[in-house]
Design a protein around this motif. Sequence first.
Motif, short mmCIF file in Angstrom:
data_model
loop_
_atom_site.label_atom_id
_atom_site.label_comp_id
_atom_site.label_asym_id
_atom_site.label_seq_id
_atom_site.Cartn_x
_atom_site.Cartn_y
_atom_site.Cartn_z
N VAL A 243 -4.03 -6.38 12.36
CA VAL A 243 -5.29 -6.22 11.62
C VAL A 243 -5.49 -4.75 11.26
O VAL A 243 -5.87 -4.40 10.14
CB VAL A 243 -6.48 -6.74 12.44
N PHE A 244 -5.22 -3.88 12.24
CA PHE A 244 -5.34 -2.44 12.00
C PHE A 244 -4.39 -1.99 10.91
O PHE A 244 -4.77 -1.22 10.02
CB PHE A 244 -5.04 -1.69 13.30
N VAL A 245 -3.15 -2.45 10.95
CA VAL A 245 -2.17 -2.08 9.92
C VAL A 245 -2.66 -2.51 8.54
O VAL A 245 -2.60 -1.74 7.56
CB VAL A 245 -0.79 -2.70 10.22
N ALA A 246 -3.15 -3.75 8.44
CA ALA A 246 -3.62 -4.26 7.14
C ALA A 246 -4.81 -3.46 6.63
O ALA A 246 -4.86 -3.10 5.45
CB ALA A 246 -3.99 -5.74 7.29
N LEU A 247 -5.78 -3.18 7.50
CA LEU A 247 -6.95 -2.41 7.09
C LEU A 247 -6.57 -0.98 6.70
O LEU A 247 -7.08 -0.43 5.71
CB LEU A 247 -7.99 -2.39 8.21
N LEU A 248 -5.69 -0.38 7.47
CA LEU A 248 -5.26 0.99 7.19
C LEU A 248 -4.60 1.09 5.82
O LEU A 248 -4.90 2.00 5.04
CB LEU A 248 -4.29 1.46 8.28
N THR A 250 -4.69 -1.14 3.24
CA THR A 250 -5.40 -1.67 2.08
C THR A 250 -6.78 -1.06 1.87
O THR A 250 -7.34 -1.18 0.77
CB THR A 250 -5.58 -3.20 2.21
N ARG A 251 -7.32 -0.39 2.88
CA ARG A 251 -8.69 0.12 2.75
C ARG A 251 -8.81 1.63 2.97
O ARG A 251 -9.82 2.23 2.58
CB ARG A 251 -9.61 -0.60 3.75
N ILE A 252 -7.82 2.26 3.62
CA ILE A 252 -8.02 3.67 4.01
C ILE A 252 -6.97 4.59 3.39
O ILE A 252 -7.25 5.31 2.44
CB ILE A 252 -8.01 3.79 5.56
N SER A 253 -5.76 4.58 3.93
CA SER A 253 -4.81 5.63 3.55
C SER A 253 -3.67 5.18 2.66
O SER A 253 -2.93 6.01 2.15
CB SER A 253 -4.20 6.25 4.83
N GLY A 254 -3.50 3.90 2.45
CA GLY A 254 -2.36 3.42 1.70
C GLY A 254 -2.67 3.15 0.25
O GLY A 254 -2.59 4.03 -0.61
N VAL A 255 -3.01 1.91 -0.04
CA VAL A 255 -3.25 1.48 -1.41
C VAL A 255 -4.33 2.31 -2.12
O VAL A 255 -4.11 2.76 -3.26
CB VAL A 255 -3.62 -0.02 -1.44
N PRO A 256 -5.50 2.55 -1.53
CA PRO A 256 -6.54 3.30 -2.25
C PRO A 256 -6.09 4.68 -2.74
O PRO A 256 -6.34 5.05 -3.89
CB PRO A 256 -7.68 3.42 -1.23
N LEU A 257 -5.41 5.43 -1.88
CA LEU A 257 -4.97 6.78 -2.26
C LEU A 257 -3.94 6.73 -3.39
O LEU A 257 -4.01 7.52 -4.34
CB LEU A 257 -4.40 7.51 -1.04
N LEU A 258 -2.97 5.82 -3.28
CA LEU A 258 -1.94 5.74 -4.31
C LEU A 258 -2.50 5.21 -5.62
O LEU A 258 -2.06 5.64 -6.71
CB LEU A 258 -0.80 4.84 -3.82
N PRO A 280 -0.30 -8.01 -9.23
CA PRO A 280 -1.21 -7.94 -8.08
C PRO A 280 -1.04 -6.64 -7.31
O PRO A 280 0.05 -6.07 -7.29
CB PRO A 280 -0.84 -9.15 -7.24
N SER A 281 -2.11 -6.21 -6.68
CA SER A 281 -2.07 -4.95 -5.94
C SER A 281 -1.18 -5.05 -4.72
O SER A 281 -0.42 -4.12 -4.43
CB SER A 281 -3.48 -4.56 -5.51
N LEU A 282 -1.20 -6.18 -4.01
CA LEU A 282 -0.48 -6.27 -2.73
C LEU A 282 0.41 -7.50 -2.62
O LEU A 282 1.63 -7.36 -2.53
CB LEU A 282 -1.48 -6.25 -1.58
N ILE A 283 -0.18 -8.68 -2.58
CA ILE A 283 0.59 -9.90 -2.33
C ILE A 283 1.44 -10.24 -3.56
O ILE A 283 0.91 -10.47 -4.64
CB ILE A 283 -0.35 -11.07 -1.99
N PRO A 284 2.76 -10.27 -3.40
CA PRO A 284 3.64 -10.47 -4.57
C PRO A 284 3.48 -11.85 -5.20
O PRO A 284 3.20 -12.84 -4.53
CB PRO A 284 5.05 -10.31 -3.98
N ARG A 285 3.67 -11.84 -6.50
CA ARG A 285 3.78 -13.10 -7.25
C ARG A 285 4.71 -12.84 -8.44
O ARG A 285 4.85 -11.70 -8.88
CB ARG A 285 2.42 -13.59 -7.72
N PRO A 286 5.39 -13.88 -8.92
CA PRO A 286 6.31 -13.68 -10.06
C PRO A 286 5.57 -13.04 -11.23
O PRO A 286 4.42 -13.39 -11.50
CB PRO A 286 6.78 -15.09 -10.38
N PRO A 287 6.23 -12.10 -11.92
CA PRO A 287 5.56 -11.46 -13.06
C PRO A 287 5.27 -12.46 -14.16
O PRO A 287 6.03 -13.41 -14.37
CB PRO A 287 6.60 -10.41 -13.51
#
Length: 290
Positions: A243-248, A250-258, A280-287
Amino acid sequence: MKPWIRALIAHVIIFTLAGAVVAAAWPSSVEFAGWPLFAVCALLGFVVQWVVFIPSYLAQTEHYFDLTGSLTYITLVIIALVYGNADPRSLLLGVLVLIWAGRLGSFLFLRIRRAGRDPRFDAIKVLFPRFLTTWSLQGLWVFLTLACALAAMTGEQSRPLGLVGLIGLLVWLCGFAIEAVADRQKSAFRNDPANTGRFIQSGLWAWSRHPNYFGEIVLWAGVAIIAFPVLQGWQYVTLISPVFVALLLTRISGVPLLEQRADKEWGDNPEYQRYKAATPSLIPRPPKSK
């Protein structure tokens, strides 16, 4: 607010979170020199950061930051294996974390060596309290991410791996493969001079704007699945790890900053806008077909 005050508040929060998880797993941990091994590993995770922080601050360099994080994972896992419950489950957890930490640590270290600097640290490393807080946060990141694996490896319970362990291993393998392939694809893209100033939208990056982070979340979920059957009582608190990894991320230092950095660089680029709208931002799906 003065930097020292901010650093003090940050450290109070860091140690409160770490202390709560340590207190939860403390009663079920085997002992090392009269102390719960789980607590010893938690403390050591911070100490390693502070030891490397001192020469890094004096030299005003961030070159060894990511490498230190990976080496901390490796150190804690080895200690847990040597002095903890070295059953097949613990060995499997240890091997998986060692593989992940070795790959990611070497990848990040070589990346910063090629780049020469990490712009995230330009305004941080010149200020002692902010730079110290960053290293302490890395200690918290290592500990909380590793918490459920450490709880299983240092706990008193021992059970056969069984079907749940196999499922966890398959989930980990899937996440690790996605992360490793995504990192390799992005490195190859950046190393091609023809791609200077461009953004990657091929390979796994056509399926997700952050496939490496998706893989990271999935592999730590696999670790939690493997660890789950031997947790007991308050040790279940350590399931905060995935849960911590996912929040970190997607909400703190990973996706938002990039995302902010990408919007600043390519926000006016119609091609980037189409890519962002279709991918999609995170969960992959076929283009989507064009």
